[in-house]
Design an enzyme around this catalytic site. Structure first.
Site, PDB file in Angstrom:
ATOM      1  N   HIS A   1       0.630  -1.445   0.040  1.00 16.40           N
ATOM      2  CA  HIS A   1      -0.003  -0.137  -0.019  1.00 16.40           C
ATOM      3  C   HIS A   1       0.958   1.572   0.072  1.00 16.40           C
ATOM      4  O   HIS A   1       0.402   2.348   0.504  1.00 16.40           O
ATOM      5  CB  HIS A   1      -1.064  -0.018   0.951  1.00 16.40           C
ATOM      6  CG  HIS A   1      -0.142  -0.139   2.461  1.00 16.40           C
ATOM      7  ND1 HIS A   1       0.239  -1.390   2.894  1.00 16.40           N
ATOM      8  CD2 HIS A   1       0.183   0.894   3.525  1.00 16.40           C
ATOM      9  CE1 HIS A   1       0.787  -1.128   4.230  1.00 16.40           C
ATOM     10  NE2 HIS A   1       0.885   0.252   4.460  1.00 16.40           N
ATOM     11  N   HIS A   2       2.304   1.140  -0.116  1.00 10.02           N
ATOM     12  CA  HIS A   2       2.754   2.592  -0.267  1.00 10.02           C
ATOM     13  C   HIS A   2       3.005   3.128  -1.757  1.00 10.02           C
ATOM     14  O   HIS A   2       3.554   4.514  -1.580  1.00 10.02           O
ATOM     15  CB  HIS A   2       4.262   2.251   0.196  1.00 10.02           C
ATOM     16  CG  HIS A   2       4.154   1.757   1.657  1.00 10.02           C
ATOM     17  ND1 HIS A   2       4.091   2.825   2.821  1.00 10.02           N
ATOM     18  CD2 HIS A   2       4.081   0.633   2.300  1.00 10.02           C
ATOM     19  CE1 HIS A   2       4.076   2.175   3.948  1.00 10.02           C
ATOM     20  NE2 HIS A   2       4.177   0.731   3.506  1.00 10.02           N
ATOM     21  N   ALA A   3       2.871   2.388  -2.745  1.00 13.33           N
ATOM     22  CA  ALA A   3       2.935   2.936  -4.068  1.00 13.33           C
ATOM     23  C   ALA A   3       2.144   4.492  -4.138  1.00 13.33           C
ATOM     24  O   ALA A   3       1.076   4.513  -3.510  1.00 13.33           O
ATOM     25  CB  ALA A   3       2.487   2.048  -4.953  1.00 13.33           C
TER      26      ALA A   3
ATOM     27  N   CYS B   1       6.778  -0.987  -2.561  1.00 15.09           N
ATOM     28  CA  CYS B   1       5.442  -1.290  -3.333  1.00 15.09           C
ATOM     29  C   CYS B   1       5.477  -0.765  -4.712  1.00 15.09           C
ATOM     30  O   CYS B   1       5.830   0.595  -4.809  1.00 15.09           O
ATOM     31  CB  CYS B   1       4.252  -0.413  -2.533  1.00 15.09           C
ATOM     32  SG  CYS B   1       4.019  -1.400  -1.002  1.00 15.09           S
TER      33      CYS B   1
ATOM     34  N   SER C   1       7.121   3.270  -4.038  1.00 13.35           N
ATOM     35  CA  SER C   1       7.521   3.759  -2.869  1.00 13.35           C
ATOM     36  C   SER C   1       7.506   2.422  -1.659  1.00 13.35           C
ATOM     37  O   SER C   1       6.481   1.730  -1.688  1.00 13.35           O
ATOM     38  CB  SER C   1       6.478   5.005  -2.302  1.00 13.35           C
ATOM     39  OG  SER C   1       7.002   5.314  -1.286  1.00 13.35           O
TER      40      SER C   1
END
Length: 154
Positions: free
Chosen positions: A136-138, A147, A144
């Site tokens: 879930h960091h993209a 991800c 990011s």
């Protein structure tokens, strides 16, 4: 009397074939190890085990920018070295390295999450498990925090 929960478990055996790099802390083979434990304890007998469909570039573009998804489709470690100006825009250094199959890995991750969300929304399952999802960091136009695709946004 409580009704039995309908559990869907998404797993693609190929997810463990991808490698962020020897020294990188993200190890997709751990997803394969988790699956081996699920099977060894017989937990797979209590849920629907489903190979997820791969997310398409078009599905990824529901959240991510066209140029970013197109970059992921073609990037390799060699291309990232040849085009550092693109790699520095779309990849976040050591956290999100270009590795062979980054798009395919992302399509497995996102495909399970998309299919799982549909299954819940259509009332086909009460619980969905996708060990390869939830990265879930993209960002919309960049990787990011390990991800590449924000599967929960799709």
């Amino acid at each position: 009397m409580a009704t039995r929960k309908r559990i869907a478990y998404y797993y693609d055996e190929e997810v463990g074939n991808y490698n962020y790099g020897y020294m990188h802390p993200m190890k997709p083979f751990r997803m394969r190890m988790a699956h081996s434990l699920v099977s060894a304890y017989g937990l797979d007998k209590h849920m629907d085990v489903i190979r997820p469909p791969r997310a398409t570039a078009q599905e990824m573009k529901m959240f991510h920018s066209n140029d970013y998804v197109e970059f992921l489709q073609r990037v390799t470690p060699e291309l990232a070295e040849l085009e550092p100006e693109h790699a520095s825009v779309y990849l976040s250094g050591e956290d999100c390295p270009a590795f062979d199959g980054v798009f395919e890995f992302s399509s497995i991750s996102a495909g399970g999450s998309i299919a799982g969300a549909k299954r819940i929304n259509h009332g086909e399952s009460d619980i969905v498990i996708n060990w390869s999802g939830g990265l879930h960091h993209a960002k919309k136009s960049a990787a990011s925090g390990f991800c590449f695709i924000l599967d929960c946004a799709m």
